[in-house]
Design a protein around this motif. Structure first.
Motif, PDB file in Angstrom:
ATOM      1  N   ARG A 140     -25.151-129.829  -0.974  1.00  0.00           N
ATOM      2  CA  ARG A 140     -26.095-129.383  -2.002  1.00  0.00           C
ATOM      3  C   ARG A 140     -27.236-128.730  -1.247  1.00  0.00           C
ATOM      4  O   ARG A 140     -28.115-129.400  -0.706  1.00  0.00           O
ATOM      5  N   ASP A 141     -27.195-127.415  -1.206  1.00  0.00           N
ATOM      6  CA  ASP A 141     -28.071-126.664  -0.304  1.00  0.00           C
ATOM      7  C   ASP A 141     -29.484-126.518  -0.867  1.00  0.00           C
ATOM      8  O   ASP A 141     -29.733-126.753  -2.054  1.00  0.00           O
ATOM      9  N   CYS A 142     -30.410-126.129   0.019  1.00  0.00           N
ATOM     10  CA  CYS A 142     -31.778-125.826  -0.390  1.00  0.00           C
ATOM     11  C   CYS A 142     -31.978-124.314  -0.317  1.00  0.00           C
ATOM     12  O   CYS A 142     -31.093-123.576   0.102  1.00  0.00           O
ATOM     13  N   LYS A 143     -33.145-123.851  -0.703  1.00  0.00           N
ATOM     14  CA  LYS A 143     -33.381-122.409  -0.807  1.00  0.00           C
ATOM     15  C   LYS A 143     -33.889-121.793   0.489  1.00  0.00           C
ATOM     16  O   LYS A 143     -33.645-120.613   0.756  1.00  0.00           O
ATOM     17  N   LEU A 144     -34.636-122.565   1.296  1.00  0.00           N
ATOM     18  CA  LEU A 144     -35.149-122.056   2.563  1.00  0.00           C
ATOM     19  C   LEU A 144     -34.338-122.627   3.717  1.00  0.00           C
ATOM     20  O   LEU A 144     -33.776-123.720   3.604  1.00  0.00           O
ATOM     21  N   HIS A 145     -34.301-121.893   4.830  1.00  0.00           N
ATOM     22  CA  HIS A 145     -33.560-122.357   6.000  1.00  0.00           C
ATOM     23  C   HIS A 145     -34.356-122.101   7.273  1.00  0.00           C
ATOM     24  O   HIS A 145     -35.278-121.288   7.295  1.00  0.00           O
ATOM     25  N   PHE A 146     -33.974-122.804   8.345  1.00  0.00           N
ATOM     26  CA  PHE A 146     -34.728-122.783   9.591  1.00  0.00           C
ATOM     27  C   PHE A 146     -34.721-121.405  10.241  1.00  0.00           C
ATOM     28  O   PHE A 146     -35.610-121.084  11.029  1.00  0.00           O
ATOM     29  N   ASP A 147     -33.704-120.597   9.957  1.00  0.00           N
ATOM     30  CA  ASP A 147     -33.662-119.263  10.548  1.00  0.00           C
ATOM     31  C   ASP A 147     -34.356-118.223   9.679  1.00  0.00           C
ATOM     32  O   ASP A 147     -34.281-117.025   9.952  1.00  0.00           O
ATOM     33  N   ASP A 148     -35.059-118.670   8.622  1.00  0.00           N
ATOM     34  CA  ASP A 148     -35.881-117.765   7.814  1.00  0.00           C
ATOM     35  C   ASP A 148     -37.205-117.526   8.525  1.00  0.00           C
ATOM     36  O   ASP A 148     -37.535-118.184   9.514  1.00  0.00           O
ATOM     37  N   THR A 149     -38.003-116.614   7.976  1.00  0.00           N
ATOM     38  CA  THR A 149     -39.343-116.375   8.516  1.00  0.00           C
ATOM     39  C   THR A 149     -40.406-117.092   7.704  1.00  0.00           C
ATOM     40  O   THR A 149     -41.584-117.003   8.015  1.00  0.00           O
ATOM     41  N   HIS A 150     -40.002-117.820   6.677  1.00  0.00           N
ATOM     42  CA  HIS A 150     -40.953-118.494   5.792  1.00  0.00           C
ATOM     43  C   HIS A 150     -41.766-119.540   6.551  1.00  0.00           C
ATOM     44  O   HIS A 150     -41.256-120.207   7.461  1.00  0.00           O
ATOM     45  N   GLU A 151     -43.027-119.712   6.178  1.00  0.00           N
ATOM     46  CA  GLU A 151     -43.907-120.639   6.885  1.00  0.00           C
ATOM     47  C   GLU A 151     -43.464-122.094   6.745  1.00  0.00           C
ATOM     48  O   GLU A 151     -43.829-122.950   7.553  1.00  0.00           O
ATOM     49  N   ARG A 152     -42.652-122.400   5.731  1.00  0.00           N
ATOM     50  CA  ARG A 152     -42.189-123.778   5.540  1.00  0.00           C
ATOM     51  C   ARG A 152     -40.860-124.068   6.233  1.00  0.00           C
ATOM     52  O   ARG A 152     -40.271-125.124   6.034  1.00  0.00           O
ATOM     53  N   LYS A 153     -40.406-123.153   7.077  1.00  0.00           N
ATOM     54  CA  LYS A 153     -39.081-123.344   7.675  1.00  0.00           C
ATOM     55  C   LYS A 153     -39.012-124.603   8.545  1.00  0.00           C
ATOM     56  O   LYS A 153     -37.948-125.193   8.715  1.00  0.00           O
ATOM     57  N   GLN A 154     -40.168-125.034   9.097  1.00  0.00           N
ATOM     58  CA  GLN A 154     -40.176-126.254   9.912  1.00  0.00           C
ATOM     59  C   GLN A 154     -39.801-127.484   9.097  1.00  0.00           C
ATOM     60  O   GLN A 154     -39.343-128.487   9.637  1.00  0.00           O
ATOM     61  N   GLU A 155     -39.999-127.420   7.769  1.00  0.00           N
ATOM     62  CA  GLU A 155     -39.719-128.574   6.909  1.00  0.00           C
ATOM     63  C   GLU A 155     -38.252-128.687   6.527  1.00  0.00           C
ATOM     64  O   GLU A 155     -37.834-129.698   5.961  1.00  0.00           O
ATOM     65  N   THR A 156     -37.467-127.653   6.787  1.00  0.00           N
ATOM     66  CA  THR A 156     -36.079-127.637   6.319  1.00  0.00           C
ATOM     67  C   THR A 156     -35.308-128.840   6.865  1.00  0.00           C
ATOM     68  O   THR A 156     -35.311-129.105   8.061  1.00  0.00           O
ATOM     69  N   THR A 157     -34.640-129.537   5.968  1.00  0.00           N
ATOM     70  CA  THR A 157     -34.002-130.813   6.305  1.00  0.00           C
ATOM     71  C   THR A 157     -32.627-130.917   5.657  1.00  0.00           C
ATOM     72  O   THR A 157     -32.457-130.543   4.496  1.00  0.00           O
ATOM     73  N   LEU A 158     -31.655-131.418   6.413  1.00  0.00           N
ATOM     74  CA  LEU A 158     -30.344-131.750   5.853  1.00  0.00           C
ATOM     75  C   LEU A 158     -30.154-133.252   5.952  1.00  0.00           C
ATOM     76  O   LEU A 158     -30.148-133.822   7.047  1.00  0.00           O
ATOM     77  N   PHE A 159     -30.027-133.916   4.800  1.00  0.00           N
ATOM     78  CA  PHE A 159     -29.729-135.345   4.764  1.00  0.00           C
ATOM     79  C   PHE A 159     -28.210-135.528   4.783  1.00  0.00           C
ATOM     80  O   PHE A 159     -27.508-134.996   3.921  1.00  0.00           O
ATOM     81  N   ILE A 160     -27.702-136.267   5.752  1.00  0.00           N
ATOM     82  CA  ILE A 160     -26.280-136.598   5.806  1.00  0.00           C
ATOM     83  C   ILE A 160     -26.137-138.007   5.241  1.00  0.00           C
ATOM     84  O   ILE A 160     -26.641-138.973   5.833  1.00  0.00           O
ATOM     85  N   THR A 161     -25.498-138.118   4.090  1.00  0.00           N
ATOM     86  CA  THR A 161     -25.452-139.397   3.376  1.00  0.00           C
ATOM     87  C   THR A 161     -24.022-139.915   3.267  1.00  0.00           C
ATOM     88  O   THR A 161     -23.055-139.174   3.464  1.00  0.00           O
ATOM     89  N   GLU A 162     -23.908-141.188   2.928  1.00  0.00           N
ATOM     90  CA  GLU A 162     -22.597-141.801   2.709  1.00  0.00           C
ATOM     91  C   GLU A 162     -22.417-142.081   1.216  1.00  0.00           C
ATOM     92  O   GLU A 162     -23.274-142.702   0.584  1.00  0.00           O
ATOM     93  N   GLY A 163     -21.339-141.597   0.647  1.00  0.00           N
ATOM     94  CA  GLY A 163     -21.014-141.923  -0.742  1.00  0.00           C
ATOM     95  C   GLY A 163     -21.771-141.105  -1.772  1.00  0.00           C
ATOM     96  O   GLY A 163     -22.812-140.518  -1.502  1.00  0.00           O
TER      97      GLY A 163
END
Length: 632
Positions: free
Chosen positions: A390-413
């Motif tokens: 379930r993706d988000c809209k911004l990514h770390f390879d973007d130029t957006h100022e919030r790119k440092q916040e980009t996070t992928l949660f790896i969950t179980e179940g």
């Protein structure tokens, strides 16, 4: 109809220096964070102060630096020339004021804009500067950038230099803490790049004689190296390189002593130069990927008036060595071509070992080419409707100022994934759902990444198949239940990353999500507790007989509550690799030496006797498994 917003002369504001820094701290120190990531703002504050000490050492003034950190208080003392006493206040409180604008005084300094120390001042609850110079001393004190004490000059018997003490502002850096491993890594980099410099941190001495050679030796497994470390030095450039057995490429790059964690023109030029030199030396058109596969290298250059892509200086943008100097690309290419070519001619054993490694990489690449093609086609089809991501809209390879916040949660179940998905920030937080326990991939080849659908989809979600340049999320967070099964999944995922993508861990991108074990509440207040001690403290604080809920799994936490734990108050424990010998580490914990491992766990296991937690403490088991090698 929406009310019209008035825009007039009254709408225009002029902020003074400290107001602007406090209003937009990210412009000056990058992300804020709580100290759980190596590039969080509290470490940048420390680095800005130490950089000034390093500049003094480079100019030949002072051979040692003292650093001490106690709780939240940071003190740094150098033995350089000391700030000119009449300019002590100006140098720490007037923007664009400093001694580095004249290139004759600081030819190849990291900080040239007169901003760093002022940012530390403005973002600290308490900031004290004291200069010692030629038998006199001057001291000044500030609070959030405001001068609160200005003492007249006094006589002193102290050696020349500058001492700065600061306490970061807790209203800006919420619930922060300094993690010693991150500071130690920073200090090691300083001494590697400045042979002859001694740094004392909380009573421990750091010193390096061989520079980048020592850096690679400390950060590699000697048993896995294909040939001895190549160490090359020239005017304004130093290189160390070797090949190991790990997957991918690993680089440590520096400019004027600054660790450029995101690379830049110098790192790109080095990667290109190695390929070109090797092809010409062996007179064979090896594939670039085969030449660089498993490479571990460090490069440090010195540049006049460097141009970085941000104030935090993590990526070099300069195209030239200096205003009138050669291009970075040409300078590095010429040096590598000359120095590496000479080295290979003079060291036939290294020449033979390097060629064998390249040919092995070529065989491995061709061996998995068919599987890789089919797997990538499947992943491409799945990405159109990837049920696991379930993706988000911004990514770390973007130029957006919030790119440092980009996070992928790896969950179980599905239940845990559902709770996080409903409460996440859809702009910067994505969720990848695991189906049960992943495969233990220790000792397996990279074929398994393509043959195993779950691993292949995760690799594509992260976009790390060809290295970290295209990484889509800055933070990869393993979010599992705080029970034995959850801990097992954590270890299996850490094994996957360390086996195939160790640079992700070494670069500080992988963390563990900490979620509360207990909710303690009465009719007036709710307190979430992350361990048994916090639970006891909460019971004492609320008094009476508060309601106590034990969360047995992430799926039990409602989305509304989950939003409290993955927002601004998120608690992350970084996965820190303390032992460079990854193979031995994984073999012990994830291999087939069952009796030894069982004895280790039994020896370190503690059973909780409290009625609220009768089962074996999962936290204790994790600490036992991780105690020497992982901080997770």
């Amino acid at each position: 109809m929406a009310e019209e917003i008035k825009y007039s002369e009254d709408s225009i504001r002029s902020l003074d220096w400290k107001e602007h820094i406090r209003l937009r701290p990210g412009m000056y120190i990058g992300k804020l964070g709580d100290g759980s990531a190596y590039d969080d703002g509290i470490y940048v504050l420390l680095k800005e102060i130490v950089d000034n000490c390093i500049d003094e050492f480079v100019m030949g003034a002072g051979r040692s630096i003292e650093i001490s950190i106690s709780d939240h208080k940071v003190s740094v003392r150098d033995y350089g020339r000391g700030i000119p006493l009449g300019k002590v206040i100006d140098c720490v409180s007037k923007i664009n004021t400093g001694g580095k604008y004249d290139s004759k005084a600081f030819q190849k300094s990291v900080g040239l804009n007169g901003v760093g120390t002022k940012a530390v001042n403005a973002l600290s609850n308490n900031f004290v500067v004291q200069s010692y110079r030629d038998g006199k001393t001057k001291i000044a004190e500030f609070a959030k950038g405001e001068l609160t004490r200005d003492e007249p000059e006094k006589d002193t018997t102290q050696r020349n230099g500058t001492a700065i003490t600061f306490i970061p502002d807790e209203t800006i850096f919420r619930h922060y803490r300094y993690i010693p491993e991150f500071i130690e890594n920073m200090i090691w980099n300083y001494v590697y790049l400045n042979s002859g410099l001694t740094i004392n941190f909380n009573g421990k001495k750091y010193f390096s004689e061989r520079g980048l050679y020592d850096l690679l030796e400390k950060n590699t497994d000697a048993e896995s190296l294909r040939y001895p470390i190549i160490h090359l030095k020239g005017d304004d450039i130093e290189i160390a390189m070797t090949h190991g057995q790990q997957y991918g490429e690993e680089y440590y790059s520096f400019v004027n002593g600054q660790h450029t964690t995101q690379g830049g023109t110098h790192q790109a030029a080095f990667r290109e130069a190695v390929v070109k030199t090797v092809r010409e030396f062996y007179k064979k058109e090896f594939d670039a990927a085969d030449i660089r596969a498993s490479i571990v290298a460090a490069i440090a250059i010195k540049v006049q008036e460097p141009v970085f892509e941000s104030q935090t200086k993590t990526k070099l943008g300069s195209q030239n060595i200096g205003p009138e100097g050669p291009s970075v690309r040409g300078f590095i290419n010429d040096f590598v071509k000359r120095a590496l070519d000479n080295y290979l001619h003079q060291n036939p054993a290294t020449k033979e070992a390097l060629e064998k490694r390249i040919l092995q990489s070529e065989r491995e690449r061709k061996d998995i080419a068919g599987i890789k093609k089919l797997a990538n086609e499947r992943a491409k089809k799945a990405s159109l409707h990837n049920r696991k991501l379930r993706d988000c809209k911004l990514h770390f390879d973007d130029t957006h100022e919030r790119k440092q916040e980009t996070t992928l949660f790896i969950t179980e179940g599905d239940s845990a994934s559902g709770s996080i998905t409903k409460s996440r920030d859809v702009m910067t937080q994505a969720v990848f759902s695991l189906k049960g326990k992943p495969l233990n991939c220790f000792s397996l080849t990279k074929k398994v990444v393509y043959e195993n659908e779950e691993f292949n989809l995760l690799q594509h979600a992260l976009n790390i198949e060809d290295g970290l340049e295209g990484l889509r999320y800055n933070n990869i967070v393993i979010a599992t239940d705080a029970d034995v099964d959850g801990m097992h999944i954590r270890l299996l995922m850490m094994t996957f990353f360390l086996q195939f993508f160790p640079d992700l861990v070494k670069a500080g991108h992988v963390s563990i999500l900490q979620t509360p074990l207990f909710r303690v509440r009465n009719k007036k207040e709710t307190i979430y507790c992350y361990n048994d001690q916090e639970r006891q403290n909460a019971i004492e604080r609320l008094g009476g007989k508060p309601e106590i809920t034990r969360f047995k799994g992430l799926g039990e936490i409602s989305p509304d509550e989950f939003g409290l734990f993955i927002g601004k108050d998120i608690r992350l424990e970084p996965v820190i690799l303390k032992d460079a010998n990854i193979h031995s580490l994984l073999e012990y914990f994830m291999g087939k030496n069952t009796p030894d491992r069982q004895q280790h766990i039994v020896k370190n296991l503690r059973i909780e006797k409290d009625d609220a937690q009768t089962a074996a403490s999962a936290d204790t088991i994790t600490e036992a498994i991780n105690e020497d090698d992982f901080a997770a």
